[in-house]
Each structure stands twice: as structure tokens, then as C-alpha cells.
Design a protein around this motif. Structure first.
Motif, mmCIF file in Angstrom:
data_model
loop_
_atom_site.group_PDB
_atom_site.id
_atom_site.type_symbol
_atom_site.label_atom_id
_atom_site.label_comp_id
_atom_site.label_asym_id
_atom_site.label_seq_id
_atom_site.Cartn_x
_atom_site.Cartn_y
_atom_site.Cartn_z
ATOM 1 N N SER A 221 40.675 32.848 -51.071
ATOM 2 C CA SER A 221 39.345 32.556 -51.593
ATOM 3 C C SER A 221 39.313 32.900 -53.074
ATOM 4 O O SER A 221 39.539 34.061 -53.457
ATOM 5 N N VAL A 222 39.014 31.935 -53.912
ATOM 6 C CA VAL A 222 38.916 32.173 -55.347
ATOM 7 C C VAL A 222 37.796 33.163 -55.641
ATOM 8 O O VAL A 222 37.929 34.040 -56.501
ATOM 9 N N GLU A 223 36.691 33.050 -54.892
ATOM 10 C CA GLU A 223 35.557 33.952 -55.105
ATOM 11 C C GLU A 223 35.954 35.400 -54.804
ATOM 12 O O GLU A 223 35.636 36.316 -55.576
ATOM 13 N N SER A 224 36.657 35.606 -53.688
ATOM 14 C CA SER A 224 37.086 36.961 -53.338
ATOM 15 C C SER A 224 38.108 37.485 -54.343
ATOM 16 O O SER A 224 38.086 38.665 -54.710
ATOM 17 N N PHE A 225 38.985 36.592 -54.790
ATOM 18 C CA PHE A 225 39.983 36.961 -55.795
ATOM 19 C C PHE A 225 39.306 37.449 -57.067
ATOM 20 O O PHE A 225 39.661 38.510 -57.617
ATOM 21 N N LEU A 226 38.315 36.714 -57.551
ATOM 22 C CA LEU A 226 37.608 37.101 -58.769
ATOM 23 C C LEU A 226 36.881 38.435 -58.577
ATOM 24 O O LEU A 226 36.869 39.292 -59.482
ATOM 25 N N ALA A 227 36.298 38.629 -57.400
ATOM 26 C CA ALA A 227 35.612 39.888 -57.126
ATOM 27 C C ALA A 227 36.610 41.050 -57.109
ATOM 28 O O ALA A 227 36.322 42.141 -57.638
#
Length: 407
Positions: A221-227
Motif C-alpha cells: 500500500s503506497v498510503e501505508s508506505f508513506l505513513a
């Protein structure tokens, strides 16, 4: 005449030539082999009758020692998929004709998943047609460590040692400045994240190692990665990230496909390098800090100067095992490693039906990956640690490691 033919296929490793050395050593110790031949460029070279006389090229211990430290495939490689013999057996008829022309009684093929498919098809063809004077064996190889039927694969330990060493060095370099920065390192691994997991070994001597590790088994998940990255940046200036080249989203789409052409190789595998570059652009756009991406690429599989001694020794033993099985009249098997214990590290060498190996992938078990999907567990560390032990005594000439050239 009862001659032996050995060949290599698929992506090279820094240990595959040690397997060939093991085959040669076992053949030399036997009175059943007259001449040892090597096929140049795998099964393609077999079909084109491009053979070299290994009995002449590798006559003794000195040459065997140099062969063991020679990176890549000393006999060359190929990515040729044999046709289904039930639909068209012309290739198989030709291979048998060539074998008999050259007095080949034993054929040993060193390679990964697709190579074991060749061994399986050829051995099955011989069995179906009651060809009893030719014995076909597989010897495992792949830095991806994704072959079933063996605890681990020759070449993986050395690649893991290179990756662990590189990450430990990168981690030191990344902490030189006090500015916020992210370094994303892409490690080989299409559908299995074993190599990327090896980056965690950079922590062996107490260093932090990579801050985040993403294997290709869990959905990315790109979103989880960024977080995750933002969370690390709040606590530290530098974030070192390890990712598998084959990370993909919940729909099974490779992250790298955003920059790929859709081209595939002879086996239908997509070209998937580029995940780190995609994430670099995302971090730059969404977080705005200094960011760079690094693709380790071919260095992972050809860094023989930092090979694992354990890996080289085991690779040699597997070559000897494959050869011994062929000389015993066995066929359609792949030499394999069975782990007896990790503390102390002990293994034994055996052989498994190649039909149980070909066209399958051994992926990282779920309990080897942490719940958040951004690191590995202690189970993974216990599995990995013994495989990188020991250093080979590299023979140098004119300031660089000496290699053996067979063709």
C-alpha cells in the motif's frame, strides 16, 4: 563410451560454478565417466552441439579452485523453454540423438524453476520412451531462493551476504548528514522476498540496518508506505528502506508497472525493475524531503569477492550429489539441502523428484513477516543467519580476483 554433460541455465549466481566444480570432482572420482563435457548456453547449446571439453579445461585442483570463485555462469546460460513433448517431441528426439552421438550417458542441468522444468520434461520423455542409457539430474540454483524441495538454494547465501553487507555500509553513509533524507533500495525478487529479507542481516552487529523492509508477498500500500516513512522521519533524520522489485498492490499489479512497457521474457515473465524509482517520485512529491533510489541489480548475483563460504561449500556438495545420483542410475531428481538444525547449523544432502519442484515457487511464510508488513520476524533471522557464514579465500592476480574462462 560413457560421457557426462553438464550445463547451466537461467540467471547466474556467484555460486553456480561451484556446483559445476562439484559435478566435475565427483566425476573425476568415479571410474564410470570417460570425458566430462560442458554445453555452452544451456539446453540451447545442447541443441546446437556447442560443447567444451571440461576434462581439458579443468584438469586439476588449481582450476577447480578458480572455478569456484568465478562469478556468473562459466558455461554461459540461456532462457529457452522446451516445447511440450506431447505436442511436439522434435526437440527431445534431437537431444537424444545428440547425446548418443557424443556418448553422453549422464546429463546434469544446474538452474532454477524453469531449468527444472527442462529436467522434468527430458527425464519424463526418457522414461516414457524406455531410454535407459541416459540419466538426467537437476542441480538447484537461484539467488531468489524460491525453489521448493530444498531448504535453500545455492547462490542465495552469497547474494544475501552481499545485500547484508551493502545495507550495513549504506546505513553508515546515510547517517552522515543531519538533513531529512530517504534512501530506497530495490532488491531482486519477482514473487518471493527472500533476498529483500536478507537486508535485515545488516543488523547482525548491532547497527540499525534498514528502517523499513517490504517484501513482495504482502500487498503493498503506497498510503501505508508513506505513513511508515513519515513516522520514521519524525524520530530520525535518515530512513533506509529495502523493497522487493516485485512489490505489488492489493490487485496484484506490480508497482513498477507504472513505468514499464509490458514486455515479457521467453517464459512470459514481466520485466519488473523500477519499483524504487516509482517510490522515489512518490516520496519527493508527497513528503518533499531529499530522496534517492538505488537498484542493486546484477551486483547481487555476481559479487563473488564477498561470497558466503557456507554457500560455496554447499553448492559444491550439491553438484557432487547430483552427479553421484546420475552415476547410480537415477534420473528425474533434483539434488537438495535438508536442514537438520540451525543451532548448531547442520544439513544433509539428498534428492527430490524434480516433478515436485518445477514450475512452483517457495514464497516467504507469513510468520516470517511482521504484522505491519514492513519488516521481518525473528523466525526469518534464524533462518537466514547460518547461510552467510564464512568468507572464501579469494585468489587475486594483478590486483583483482582471478577467474576461469571456459569458452
Amino acid at each position: 563410451m560413457r560421457n557426462l554433460l553438464v550445463a547451466q541455465s537461467g540467471g547466474p549466481t556467484s555460486a553456480i560454478n561451484a556446483t559445476i566444480a562439484g559435478v566435475i570432482m565427483e566425476a573425476y572420482a568415479s571410474d564410470q565417466v570417460d570425458t566430462i563435457y560442458g554445453a555452452v548456453n544451456g539446453i540451447k547449446g545442447v541443441l546446437e552441439e556447442r560443447f567444451v571439453n571440461l576434462s581439458e579445461k579443468v584438469p586439476g585442483e588449481d582450476e577447480l579452485e578458480i572455478l569456484c570463485q568465478t562469478p556468473a555462469a562459466a558455461l554461459g546460460s540461456c532462457r529457452v523453454k522446451l516445447k511440450n513433448p506431447e505436442e511436439d517431441d522434435s526437440q527431445f528426439q534431437e537431444i537424444i540423438r545428440i547425446f548418443r552421438k557424443h556418448g553422453i550417458a549422464y546429463f546434469i542441468y544446474a538452474g532454477g524453476n524453469d531449468s527444472m522444468d527442462t529436467v522434468d520434461k527430458l527425464a519424463a520423455y526418457c522414461k516414457e520412451h524406455e531410454i535407459e542409457d541416459i540419466h538426467v539430474m537437476g542441480a538447484p540454483k537461484t539467488i531468489d531462493n524460491d525453489l521448493v524441495g530444498t531448504d535453500h538454494c545455492p547462490g542465495f547465501g552469497s547474494a544475501a551476504k552481499y545485500i547484508a553487507t551493502t545495507f550495513s555500509e549504506l546505513e553508515r553513509d546515510c547517517h552522515v548528514y543531519d538533513t531529512k533524507a530517504v534512501t530506497i533500495v530495490e532488491v531482486m525478487g519477482r514473487n518471493a522476498g527472500w533476498l529483500t529479507a536478507a537486508s535485515a542481516l545488516a543488523r547482525n552487529n548491532g547497527a540499525e540496518g534498514p528502517s523499513l523492509i517490504y517484501l513482495c508477498e504482502p500487498a503493498f500500500s503506497v498510503e501505508s508506505f508513506l505513513a511508515d516513512v513519515k513516522g520514521k522521519l519524525e524520530k530520525q533524520d535518515s530512513v533506509l528502506v529495502a523493497i522487493s522489485e516485485g512489490i505489488k498492490d492489493k490487485d496484484g499489479v506490480y508497482i513498477s508497472e507504472q513505468v514499464q512497457s509490458g514486455a515479457v521474457d521467453n517464459f512470459g515473465h514481466s520485466y519488473i525493475a523500477g519499483s524504487a524509482r516509482v517510490l522515489e517520485d512518490i516520496v519527493r512529491r508527497e513528503i518533499g524531503c531529499k530522496v534517492r533510489s538505488i537498484e542493486l541489480n546484477l551486483m547481487q548475483r555476481c559479487a563473488s569477492h564477498i561470497a558466503s563460504k557456507t554457500d560455496i561449500q554447499e553448492s559444491k556438495m550439491l553438484g557432487m550429489t547430483a552427479c553421484r545420483c546420475a552415476l547410480q542410475g537415477k534420473s528425474g531428481l533434483m539434488a537438495s539441502v535438508e536442514r537438520i538444525s540451525s543451532h548448531p547449523y547442520q544439513v544433509r544432502y539428498t534428492a527430490v523428484p524434480v516433478c515436485e519442484v518445477s514450475n512452483q515457487e517457495k514464497k516467504v511464510p507469513a510468520d516470517y513477516i511482521n504484522e505491519a508488513g514492513n519488516d521481518v520476524t525473528e523466525k526469518m533471522m534464524e533462518y537466514l543467519k547460518p547461510l552467510i557464514h564464512g568468507e572464501t579465500e579469494v585468489i587475486y592476480e594483478n590486483g583483482i580476483p582471478k577467474h576461469l574462462y571456459l569458452y
